[in-house]
Design an enzyme around this catalytic site. Structure first.
Site, PDB file in Angstrom:
ATOM      1  N   VAL A 161      25.037  74.181  79.107  1.00 14.50           N
ATOM      2  CA  VAL A 161      26.215  74.220  79.970  1.00 14.50           C
ATOM      3  C   VAL A 161      25.724  74.883  81.243  1.00 14.50           C
ATOM      4  CG1 VAL A 161      28.568  75.016  80.291  1.00 14.50           C
ATOM      5  CG2 VAL A 161      27.747  74.468  77.986  1.00 14.50           C
ATOM      6  N   GLU A 162      25.682  74.136  82.324  1.00 13.20           N
ATOM      7  CA  GLU A 162      25.092  74.640  83.573  1.00 13.20           C
ATOM      8  C   GLU A 162      26.184  74.946  84.580  1.00 13.20           C
ATOM      9  OE1 GLU A 162      21.232  73.211  84.747  1.00 13.20           O
ATOM     10  OE2 GLU A 162      21.465  71.504  83.410  1.00 13.20           O
ATOM     11  N   GLY A 163      26.091  76.145  85.181  1.00 14.38           N
ATOM     12  CA  GLY A 163      27.100  76.592  86.123  1.00 14.38           C
ATOM     13  C   GLY A 163      28.173  77.400  85.426  1.00 14.38           C
TER      14      GLY A 163
END
Length: 495
Positions: A82-84
């Site tokens: 999960v990026e950000g």
């Protein structure tokens, strides 16, 4: 036998599609059950458009979010982070994945702050950490200059340049990174994120990167045995019928192992033909196939898509990002705080460069992950796995010459590029594109609508991009089907 007249044929065609207009509400076919297709379906369902069918080519939902069993644990073949996270806005995927969304997936914050202490020379041993730190600091300075420069460029994209051109303007390795250590740091900074090198990646669309600028700089590795695909099932379960005991989707509107080969569109409706020669009719079709599939000949459109649409599809890159998992009889690599990620500085750029060990995520598994991209991904996909295993182990033996590095016992090599249902991992926006090209790639053609991570103006390539794109594209269809607002306005390139 007399041939029917043209008038009769036209009457038959009109009659065939007249029933579509008189049905209770519009009927929609969604092609693909990845994150964007499932997200679009939920949005349609929320708008009380429930007469739809989802046609999925594979035997599962999730698309490029896919777990598989390897060495006794479930690992992710595709999207893994999960990026950000932890920024000024909430990443919708993080909201679903953590406890507030109900899933409470097992996740680990990835710490890349210690790479200077974990960069290995081509023939073994570590670089001096202060030496590598200076290279990283200089890279960060150049990135900051790039952010300032990108902010001055015309929004049309006509002044856009490659990330490498920006590096050269900052007198940062004017001829490109030449030393192995420079190459691997450059690779980690760019290719590891975009799956393509700085020379082909747009400055204006990636510096600063909206994902981190809006949602936060943190990234979380999903290591849950339910799989990252749980997020897709979470969305699907909000509108598709599921078996309460198993969680499996049993909704008859979802048809798995159904390969779409032809989409015919008329002013009054659409027909979708599958590989098994079944034909499905609807008012609208939402195509969520990957950019790579759209660039291939898997799905034929009749009549052919207009030239502006074809050009918009071919303008973008479908990048390849390959996560290779290796199982060993025992561990031999350094562990402990600050040792999760390590780099191999080969004289051949992108040759088994970024490694990860799973002391925390999969304790006792003795599994390593090495990431390759682009040309190396394509090369590796075309060779036997035992050859890839031998190459990777040879690299490890160079990195750790003092260790007794055993042979690997298992290997997992995802082949996203070779798979005709994906043809790559995610899209990368090339130089010179802007909101205009985004409008074109997302724009419907008559009753044919498009969605997917590649249609996300700010978040292409990410799971949250796919999720939000499904919502956005569904809204465009809803505006037409329910509000009769069917004109999709594409502003001019220089507006």
């Amino acid at each position: 036998m007399m041939k029917p007249s043209v008038a009769i044929v036209l009457l038959l065609v009109v009659a065939e599609y007249a029933s579509l207009a008189t049905a209770a509400g519009p009927k929609v076919i969604i092609v693909g059950a990845g994150m964007s297709g499932i997200s679009a379906g939920k949005r349609l369902s929320d708008a009380r458009i429930s007469d739809f069918m989802i046609l999925e080519a594979t035997d599962r939902i999730g698309g490029r979010i896919h777990k598989t069993k390897f060495a006794g644990v479930n690992v992710e073949m595709g999207a893994n982070w999960v990026e950000g996270v932890n920024g000024k806005e909430k990443n919708p995927i993080w909201t679903m994945a953590n406890s507030t969304g109900g899933l409470n997936l097992r996740t680990f914050r990835s710490d890349f702050d210690h790479l200077a202490s974990n960069t290995y020379k081509q023939d073994g041993g570590l670089y001096d950490d202060k030496f590598v730190e200076k290279i990283i600091e200089r890279m960060d300075e150049v990135e900051e200059s790039g952010t300032k420069l990108a902010g001055t460029l015309h929004l049309s994209g006509q002044e856009d340049m490659s990330v490498m051109a920006m590096q050269r303007l900052n007198d940062h390795m004017p001829t490109g990174p030449a030393r192995p250590v420079d190459m691997v740091i450059d690779y980690y900074q760019h290719d590891f994120e975009f799956a393509e090198p700085p020379r082909v990646t747009s400055l204006q669309n990636t510096v600063p990167l909206p994902t981190f600028d809006n949602f936060g700089d943190d990234v979380y590795f999903v290591a849950d045995q339910r799989g990252f695909e749980s997020v897709v099932y979470h969305v699907a379960g909000q509108y598709l019928k599921t078996d309460k005991a198993t969680g499996a989707i049993v909704d008859p509107r979802l048809k798995l192992n159904t390969v779409v080969r032809e989409i015919t569109h008329f002013p009054s409706g659409v027909t979708v033909k599958t590989e098994d020669n079944n034909v499905y009719k609807a008012d609208y079709v939402m195509v969520s196939a990957s950019l790579g599939v759209l660039q291939s000949e898997l799905i034929r459109f009749r009549p052919q898509l207009p030239s502006w649409k074809i050009l918009s599809i071919y303008q973008f890159d479908m990048a390849v990002y390959t996560k290779i998992f290796l199982k060993f009889p025992r561990s031999f690599w350094p562990v402990g705080p600050g040792r999760e990620f390590f780099l191999y500085a080969s004289g051949r750029r992108g040759y088994y460069p970024v490694w990860q060990q799973f002391e925390k995520q999969y304790p006792g598994s003795n599994v390593l992950l090495v990431t390759v991209t682009d040309d190396e991904s394509r090369r590796i996909e075309q060779q036997p796995d035992n050859q890839t295993m031998a190459e990777a182990v040879a690299v490890l033996r160079k990195m750790f010459p003092g260790a007794d590095v055993p042979d690997a016992t298992k290997i997992l090599v995802p082949r996203w590029w070779s798979n005709k249902f994906y043809k790559g991992s995610f899209s990368n926006w090339p130089i010179g594109v802007n909101r205009y090209e985004y409008d074109l790639i997302r724009a419907p053609v008559g009753r044919v609508y498009f969605t997917g991570e590649h249609t996300s103006e700010n978040y292409n390539g990410y799971v949250h991009g796919a999720y939000l794109a499904g919502i956005d594209s569904a809204d465009v269809l809803i505006n037409c089907a329910k509000k009769k607002l069917c004109k999709y306005h594409v502003r001019g390139k220089h507006e």
